[in-house]
Motif scaffolding. Structure first.
Motif, PDB file in Angstrom:
ATOM      1  N   VAL A  32       0.655  -0.895   0.040  1.00 31.17           N
ATOM      2  CA  VAL A  32      -0.110  -0.290  -0.113  1.00 31.17           C
ATOM      3  C   VAL A  32       1.168   1.118  -0.023  1.00 31.17           C
ATOM      4  CG1 VAL A  32      -1.963   0.968   1.449  1.00 31.17           C
ATOM      5  CG2 VAL A  32      -2.128  -1.644   0.634  1.00 31.17           C
ATOM      6  N   ILE A  33       1.872   1.428   1.237  1.00 34.72           N
ATOM      7  CA  ILE A  33       2.785   2.594   0.886  1.00 34.72           C
ATOM      8  C   ILE A  33       3.568   2.591  -0.437  1.00 34.72           C
ATOM      9  CG2 ILE A  33       4.418   3.247   1.810  1.00 34.72           C
ATOM     10  CD1 ILE A  33       4.453   1.189   4.300  1.00 34.72           C
ATOM     11  N   ASP A  34       3.947   1.533  -1.160  1.00 37.26           N
ATOM     12  CA  ASP A  34       4.209   1.748  -2.249  1.00 37.26           C
ATOM     13  C   ASP A  34       3.662   2.485  -3.289  1.00 37.26           C
ATOM     14  OD1 ASP A  34       6.574   1.095  -4.415  1.00 37.26           O
ATOM     15  OD2 ASP A  34       5.070  -0.057  -5.149  1.00 37.26           O
ATOM     16  N   TYR A  59      19.015  10.788  -3.119  1.00 33.04           N
ATOM     17  CA  TYR A  59      18.236  10.056  -3.505  1.00 33.04           C
ATOM     18  C   TYR A  59      16.490  10.683  -4.172  1.00 33.04           C
ATOM     19  CZ  TYR A  59      21.280   6.933  -0.884  1.00 33.04           C
ATOM     20  OH  TYR A  59      22.657   5.827  -0.362  1.00 33.04           O
ATOM     21  N   HIS A  60      16.262   9.468  -4.828  1.00 30.36           N
ATOM     22  CA  HIS A  60      14.792  10.798  -5.070  1.00 30.36           C
ATOM     23  C   HIS A  60      13.938  10.915  -3.612  1.00 30.36           C
ATOM     24  CE1 HIS A  60      10.550  11.107  -7.249  1.00 30.36           C
ATOM     25  NE2 HIS A  60      11.685  11.551  -8.300  1.00 30.36           N
ATOM     26  N   ALA A  61      13.039  11.723  -3.616  1.00 34.58           N
ATOM     27  CA  ALA A  61      12.155  12.013  -3.111  1.00 34.58           C
ATOM     28  C   ALA A  61      11.019  10.536  -2.561  1.00 34.58           C
ATOM     29  CB  ALA A  61      10.928  13.042  -2.868  1.00 34.58           C
ATOM     30  N   SER A  62      10.422  10.255  -3.930  1.00 34.56           N
ATOM     31  CA  SER A  62       9.915   8.789  -3.366  1.00 34.56           C
ATOM     32  C   SER A  62       9.782   7.991  -2.428  1.00 34.56           C
ATOM     33  CB  SER A  62       8.831   8.373  -3.999  1.00 34.56           C
ATOM     34  OG  SER A  62      10.164   8.098  -5.481  1.00 34.56           O
ATOM     35  N   THR A  63      11.962   7.352  -2.456  1.00 34.63           N
ATOM     36  CA  THR A  63      12.270   6.876  -2.032  1.00 34.63           C
ATOM     37  C   THR A  63      12.442   7.178  -0.489  1.00 34.63           C
ATOM     38  OG1 THR A  63      13.762   6.081  -3.859  1.00 34.63           O
ATOM     39  CG2 THR A  63      14.295   5.542  -1.799  1.00 34.63           C
ATOM     40  N   MET A  64      13.046   8.373  -0.052  1.00 32.86           N
ATOM     41  CA  MET A  64      13.202   8.925   1.262  1.00 32.86           C
ATOM     42  C   MET A  64      11.183   8.397   1.960  1.00 32.86           C
ATOM     43  SD  MET A  64      16.186   9.070   1.329  1.00 32.86           S
ATOM     44  CE  MET A  64      16.600   9.863   3.287  1.00 32.86           C
ATOM     45  N   LYS A  66       8.956   6.318   1.037  1.00 37.07           N
ATOM     46  CA  LYS A  66       8.866   5.650   1.617  1.00 37.07           C
ATOM     47  C   LYS A  66       9.468   4.821   2.405  1.00 37.07           C
ATOM     48  CE  LYS A  66       7.746   4.284  -3.535  1.00 37.07           C
ATOM     49  NZ  LYS A  66       8.002   3.415  -4.711  1.00 37.07           N
ATOM     50  N   LEU A  67      10.492   5.424   2.627  1.00 35.24           N
ATOM     51  CA  LEU A  67      11.338   4.305   3.794  1.00 35.24           C
ATOM     52  C   LEU A  67      10.540   5.164   5.560  1.00 35.24           C
ATOM     53  CD1 LEU A  67      13.640   3.438   5.132  1.00 35.24           C
ATOM     54  CD2 LEU A  67      15.427   5.695   4.455  1.00 35.24           C
ATOM     55  N   TYR A  68      10.348   6.570   5.507  1.00 32.97           N
ATOM     56  CA  TYR A  68       9.699   6.921   6.926  1.00 32.97           C
ATOM     57  C   TYR A  68       8.264   6.386   7.007  1.00 32.97           C
ATOM     58  CZ  TYR A  68      13.332  10.052   7.874  1.00 32.97           C
ATOM     59  OH  TYR A  68      14.610  10.992   8.531  1.00 32.97           O
ATOM     60  N   GLU A  91      11.415  -6.222   3.776  1.00 27.23           N
ATOM     61  CA  GLU A  91      10.534  -5.168   3.191  1.00 27.23           C
ATOM     62  C   GLU A  91      10.950  -3.788   2.680  1.00 27.23           C
ATOM     63  OE1 GLU A  91       6.576  -6.613   5.199  1.00 27.23           O
ATOM     64  OE2 GLU A  91       7.574  -4.943   6.536  1.00 27.23           O
ATOM     65  N   LEU A  92      11.402  -4.057   3.641  1.00 27.09           N
ATOM     66  CA  LEU A  92      12.715  -2.446   3.262  1.00 27.09           C
ATOM     67  C   LEU A  92      13.180  -1.932   1.854  1.00 27.09           C
ATOM     68  CD1 LEU A  92      13.054  -0.407   6.477  1.00 27.09           C
ATOM     69  CD2 LEU A  92      11.808   0.232   4.366  1.00 27.09           C
ATOM     70  N   MET A  93      13.972  -3.133   1.662  1.00 26.90           N
ATOM     71  CA  MET A  93      15.027  -3.686   0.522  1.00 26.90           C
ATOM     72  C   MET A  93      13.811  -3.610  -0.271  1.00 26.90           C
ATOM     73  SD  MET A  93      17.409  -6.574   1.728  1.00 26.90           S
ATOM     74  CE  MET A  93      18.846  -6.363   3.098  1.00 26.90           C
ATOM     75  N   TRP A  94      12.712  -4.557  -0.452  1.00 32.06           N
ATOM     76  CA  TRP A  94      11.828  -4.606  -1.572  1.00 32.06           C
ATOM     77  C   TRP A  94      11.155  -2.622  -1.741  1.00 32.06           C
ATOM     78  CZ3 TRP A  94       6.561  -2.651  -1.969  1.00 32.06           C
ATOM     79  CH2 TRP A  94       6.247  -3.671  -3.195  1.00 32.06           C
ATOM     80  N   LEU A  95      10.657  -2.498  -0.634  1.00 36.72           N
ATOM     81  CA  LEU A  95      10.059  -0.978  -0.801  1.00 36.72           C
ATOM     82  C   LEU A  95      10.893   0.025  -1.708  1.00 36.72           C
ATOM     83  CD1 LEU A  95       7.683   0.323  -0.100  1.00 36.72           C
ATOM     84  CD2 LEU A  95       8.865   1.204   1.694  1.00 36.72           C
TER      85      LEU A  95
END
Length: 476
Positions: A32-34, A59-64, A66-68, A91-95
């Motif tokens: 869902v987050i992705d 790093y792209h803003a979407s990556t950061m 998603k991480l948060y 899960e974070l590696m995938w995201l």
């Protein structure tokens, strides 16, 4: 290990390498987050999405983001912990596509994109509105105190400063008395003890000088209060008798049906008296309705606020606090019945209190009423110790009378308030841990709270709708 379930050999190689996607369940919240973040217009929200022409690629803003969001959804708020999780969490590696930013990069992203991050939470509320989760247009409003990164000993109010200086004076007097007593003892022992006590007195005098300097800064502050670690944090009373904390007052408007947080705001004002209209309008705009029903506790009761809500199409339910200097056993204002057609009050003795004059008090127009019969009334002792019992009425008090009648007819509204708004606060404080906020200043604390609220709403939506339904709604 025969007879037990056995694992695979960790040194065994596979001919066809396994995909990261195979390790992520179809109903995992990370999906869902992705989808949700990929669907956002990050540039329109204020994130930087155009790379710089020089320097190391960012790093792209979407990556950061998603991480948060993943971190706050799973109670991992620390940038250092997020750095570790990005290196070992499947899960974070995938995201993030196996990207693992360092903690400084992670922390800088949250600090530098506060406004944009707060807008992401609003976008998710818009999604919930599209899914018709706020159809009842009924919210409960409340505030709760959250701890700041500021120890109580590093916060000073006028009362605290006075108490601390008094304690130092008393300590110095006590040590001087002990020095006088030591002079009558053996010379060798007395000299050693006297030196130790003089060192303590010197330290206390230095502390007093430091406090005097802080007192000057404290008195220059608008609210005569100063916090040394987090300058925006304030000392606030809590529900426990005589207790308090240094922190922030978080206001929320919560949907009564699904317990979703429709709107929120972080303030450093320790009371709720001027927040009813503000939070109601925020909730009304977020839900996108013309009419809204709001329930709150007595801490929000303020005549002008209730009147403004009435004019804005907001129906309020909240009890009136019992105020005034009424001696125990005497009649309160509620015992006097207002006769609207005559613009008079009827007292418990059956006499009429007539209108006398109009006056301005604290920017409000007040009407004064009393009866000439008070001087020979048989139950005057139960009413007043003065010559006349005067009753004051606000020019718009009819709005408050209507509110009281509405609440008397629907008392269950107050029960729904407690069942609704306490749930999110309890959940959020459990997620945040003992220290609550990790960032400093009102601006950054607001960003941190927005991430918590987004994570809470995300988890509620997944619980209500399910992962697949929510993904389809985002992609629609």
């Amino acid at each position: 290990m025969s007879g037990f379930i056995e694992g695979e050999d960790r040194h065994q190689a596979t001919f066809f390498p396994e995909r990261l996607d195979d390790f992520i369940a179809e109903d995992s919240s990370v999906r869902v987050i992705d989808v949700f973040i990929d669907d956002l217009d990050l540039s329109g929200l204020g994130f930087k999405v155009v790379p710089s022409n020089t320097g190391r690629p960012a790093y792209h803003a979407s990556t950061m983001l998603k991480l948060y969001v993943y971190g706050y959804l799973n109670r991992i708020q620390s940038s250092r912990r997020l750095e570790r999780e990005a290196q070992r969490n499947v899960e974070l590696m995938w995201l993030t596509g196996r990207l693992a930013p360092d903690f400084k990069t992670i922390a800088d992203f949250r600090r530098n994109h506060g406004k944009a991050i707060r807008l992401v939470g609003r976008e998710f509320v818009m999604l919930c509105r599209k899914l018709n989760l706020f159809a009842d247009a009924f919210v409960a409003i409340d505030g709760s105190k959250f701890k700041a990164v500021n120890n109580r000993d590093r916060n000073f109010t006028r009362a605290k400063m006075k108490r601390r200086l008094q304690q130092i004076d008393e300590s110095i007097e006590r040590y001087l008395g002990q020095i006088a007593s030591a002079d009558r003892q053996d010379a060798a022992i007395a000299e050693q003890k006297t030196q130790r006590l003089e060192d303590k007195i010197e330290a206390l005098k230095k502390e007093m000088a430091r406090l005097k300097k802080l007192e000057v800064r404290m008195l220059e502050a608008q609210d005569n209060q100063i916090s040394l670690t987090d300058p925006d944090a304030r000392s606030m009373a809590t529900s426990g008798r005589g207790t308090g904390m240094v922190g922030y007052n978080v206001q929320t408007a919560v949907d009564t049906k699904h317990h979703m947080i429709v709107a929120h705001e972080v303030t450093n004002v320790g009371h709720d008296r001027y927040q009813l209209l503000n939070m109601s309008e925020q909730a009304k705009n977020a839900i996108g309705v013309e009419k809204l029903t709001v329930v709150a506790d007595r801490g929000y009761f303020k005549g002008p606020e209730i009147l403004a809500c009435e004019k804005a199409g907001i129906t309020t339910y909240l009890p009136k606090p019992q105020t005034g200097n009424i001696t125990k056993g005497q009649f309160a204002k509620r015992d006097f019945i207002y006769i609207a057609k005559d613009d008079e009050y009827q007292c418990p003795a059956g006499e009429r209190l007539i209108w006398r004059f109009r006056v301005e008090e604290h920017g409000q127009t007040m009407n004064k009423y009393w009866s000439s019969s008070c001087t020979h009334c048989s139950i005057k002792a139960q009413c007043t110790t003065g010559v006349y019992r005067r009753v004051t009425r606000w020019e718009h008090e009819a709005v408050l009378d209507t509110l009281a009648e509405r609440l008397d007819k629907e008392p269950e509204r107050m029960r729904s308030r407690r069942q609704t708004v306490e749930h999110p606060f309890g959940t959020l404080k459990t997620w945040m841990g003992y220290s609550h906020f990790q960032m400093r200043t009102l601006k950054h604390v607001s960003t941190e709270m927005s991430l918590h609220v987004l994570a809470y709403n995300l988890k509620r939506a997944i619980s209500i709708l399910g992962v697949s339904t929510l993904i389809k709604a985002v992609q629609a």
